[in-house]
Design a protein around this motif. Structure first.
Motif, PDB file in Angstrom:
ATOM      1  N   ALA A  57       0.828  -1.203   0.000  1.00  0.00           N
ATOM      2  CA  ALA A  57       0.000   0.000   0.000  1.00  0.00           C
ATOM      3  C   ALA A  57       0.865   1.257   0.000  1.00  0.00           C
ATOM      4  N   GLU A  58       1.950   1.232   0.762  1.00  0.00           N
ATOM      5  CA  GLU A  58       2.837   2.395   0.801  1.00  0.00           C
ATOM      6  C   GLU A  58       3.485   2.622  -0.564  1.00  0.00           C
ATOM      7  N   ALA A  59       3.921   1.550  -1.210  1.00  0.00           N
ATOM      8  CA  ALA A  59       4.566   1.668  -2.513  1.00  0.00           C
ATOM      9  C   ALA A  59       3.610   2.196  -3.574  1.00  0.00           C
ATOM     10  N   ARG A  60       2.337   1.892  -3.425  1.00  0.00           N
ATOM     11  CA  ARG A  60       1.338   2.302  -4.425  1.00  0.00           C
ATOM     12  C   ARG A  60       0.599   3.560  -4.013  1.00  0.00           C
ATOM     13  N   ASP A  61       1.032   4.177  -2.927  1.00  0.00           N
ATOM     14  CA  ASP A  61       0.434   5.414  -2.444  1.00  0.00           C
ATOM     15  C   ASP A  61      -1.079   5.268  -2.262  1.00  0.00           C
ATOM     16  N   ALA A  62      -1.463   4.161  -1.661  1.00  0.00           N
ATOM     17  CA  ALA A  62      -2.882   3.865  -1.458  1.00  0.00           C
ATOM     18  C   ALA A  62      -3.416   4.574  -0.223  1.00  0.00           C
ATOM     19  N   ALA A  63      -4.727   4.598  -0.109  1.00  0.00           N
ATOM     20  CA  ALA A  63      -5.375   5.182   1.057  1.00  0.00           C
ATOM     21  C   ALA A  63      -5.487   4.128   2.161  1.00  0.00           C
ATOM     22  N   ILE A  64      -5.565   4.598   3.394  1.00  0.00           N
ATOM     23  CA  ILE A  64      -5.675   3.687   4.529  1.00  0.00           C
ATOM     24  C   ILE A  64      -6.927   2.835   4.420  1.00  0.00           C
ATOM     25  N   VAL A  65      -8.010   3.396   3.924  1.00  0.00           N
ATOM     26  CA  VAL A  65      -9.249   2.631   3.821  1.00  0.00           C
ATOM     27  C   VAL A  65      -9.075   1.448   2.871  1.00  0.00           C
ATOM     28  N   GLU A  66      -8.312   1.638   1.780  1.00  0.00           N
ATOM     29  CA  GLU A  66      -8.033   0.524   0.860  1.00  0.00           C
ATOM     30  C   GLU A  66      -7.149  -0.514   1.535  1.00  0.00           C
ATOM     31  N   LEU A  67      -6.165  -0.040   2.285  1.00  0.00           N
ATOM     32  CA  LEU A  67      -5.261  -0.938   3.006  1.00  0.00           C
ATOM     33  C   LEU A  67      -6.036  -1.826   3.967  1.00  0.00           C
ATOM     34  N   LEU A  68      -6.930  -1.217   4.738  1.00  0.00           N
ATOM     35  CA  LEU A  68      -7.683  -1.977   5.731  1.00  0.00           C
ATOM     36  C   LEU A  68      -8.609  -2.995   5.083  1.00  0.00           C
TER      37      LEU A  68
END
Length: 431
Positions: free
Chosen positions: A111-122
């Protein structure tokens, strides 16, 4: 594509309908994971893994517990190991595995590498942890009894599913990633009691990242490698319990994950939870009898430990600690000095422990005989559901004890109100 792999791949890549409970428990597990990871950075195994990965170099794409950054696979290896170093992370008793320490390191790095949002991560983490529980149930208890560590084996598939979802894999590529993970998932209970146990968690997280990154680049693997002839199940004492898939995508078994609220062996937790309902202040105890599942007698029933580590595997010691007012949730409560306290020794010797086959592995029964002749009886089952508000209160209180109230509140606010995965990753270290 075989039935199991198809179902898992479709689940891992498809749209999902979550419940408020599943979302809250996932956020609480994320907070818990970060807190126990930050608290474990100075453990010897944590220093060794972090030093090795940083010495290897490479492009630092993901944060590490304790500071610094590393390539995705190295970050997952370090963060999985560090977060399991204290053995204070969550446990799912359906298959006896630790979901968070395998899945969160992989999905956070991706998620960090793809600059994702926390909601997507969760959301991806929830899918991965649910899938790891289902795979653990598919493998069955015989897999664990044969000596395989479900955190490392089932957990690797969960890590791949979460990282693959975050990477946007199609169902076909997800099936390949799961098949490739089947040739990398590994971890033995023979490592319990050594640095190898937390390393197993790091291996699972790294294997998931590696499989996804290879498949994303066009790597082709055998999609039969989970359930086919010579596949993972057939070669790892898997029972092939297809009932494990019942309700997949409709109900969330992960909601039943058990968070540790005492910094000791999980086998002691049911007894400590039962003790919360007893008046076991030191002067009144005549005898305290504990009945527990027999498997725990060889795991956490040290009679007279002399070290803080030994205290974490002793019914008598932890119950005497509680009677004397020591906080069993705090890491620093377990010390060589407490084991030598004459008051604790006197109380510890009044605790009698016996095995009872009628109890499950998550149950304990306590019988307190007071000096005035009164007797109190109480039982507890770790599978008894906490209310969501009580669970939140206790997980947040635990995190505050481990990393400080301000830091815990800051992380919780990020998890509940949103932001970027990089913001959350930066909280893997203090400051």
């Amino acid at each position: 594509m075989p039935d199991l792999t198809r179902a898992l791949a479709d689940f891992a890549t498809g749209s999902i309908t979550t419940t408020p409970a599943a979302r809250l428990v996932t956020s609480l597990s994320a907070l818990d994971w970060i807190a126990v990871g930050r608290a474990g950075v100075e453990e010897p195994v944590s220093r060794i893994l972090r030093e090795m990965v940083l010495d290897e170099g490479g492009t630092g794409r993901a944060h590490l517990f304790g500071g610094g950054a590393a390539p995705l696979r190295g970050a997952a290896l370090v963060n999985g190991t560090v977060s399991h170093a204290l053995d204070y992370d969550d446990t799912h008793f359906a298959h006896i595995g630790h979901p968070s320490v395998a899945v969160f390191p992989a999905v956070l790095a991706m998620a960090e590498a793809r600059d994702a949002a926390i909601v997507e991560l969760l959301e991806a983490a929830l899918v991965g942890m649910e899938l790891s529980v289902r795979v653990g149930l598919w493998l069955g208890r015989g897999h664990y009894q044969a000596g395989f560590h479900q955190t490392a084996t089932a957990g690797a598939f969960g890590a791949a599913a979460a990282a693959g979802r975050m990477a946007g894999l199609t169902p076909e590529r997800m099936a390949l990633a799961l098949g490739l993970t089947a040739t990398r998932a590994a971890g033995l209970k023979a490592q319990f009691g050594t640095m190898g146990k937390p390393y197993n968690a790091g291996l699972a997280a790294a294997a998931g990242i590696e499989a996804v990154e290879l498949v994303r680049r066009g790597f082709v693997a055998n999609p039969l490698a989970m359930e086919g002839e010579y596949g993972f199940g057939a070669t790892h004492h898997g029972a092939g319990e297809m009932s494990a898939l019942e309700g997949l995508g409709e109900s969330w078994l992960f909601e039943q994950v058990s968070h540790k609220f005492h910094a000791c062996c999980h086998g002691l937790h049911a007894a400590l939870e039962a003790a919360r309902s007893l008046d076991i202040a030191a002067p009144e105890v005549a005898t305290l009898t504990v009945r527990t599942h027999p498997r725990w007698l060889s795991v956490c029933n040290q009679q007279a430990p002399t070290t803080g580590l030994g205290a974490k595997f002793s019914y008598g010691t932890v119950l005497a600690m509680r009677a004397l007012g020591h906080d069993t949730a705090r890491l620093d409560s377990y010390s060589d000095a407490i084991c030598a306290d004459p008051r604790l020794i006197q109380l510890r010797d009044r605790v009698e422990v016996s095995g009872d086959e009628s109890l499950s592995e998550t149950q304990a029964h306590l019988s307190l005989l007071r000096r005035d002749g009164q007797r109190q009886e109480v039982s507890h089952d770790l599978m008894a559901p906490l209310t969501l508000s009580e669970r939140e209160e206790r997980v947040r209180a635990k995190a505050a004890k481990l990393i400080g109230g301000g830091a815990a509140d800051e992380i919780w606010a990020l998890l509940r109100t949103g932001g970027g995965a990089a913001d959350l990753a930066s909280r893997l270290t203090a400051g």
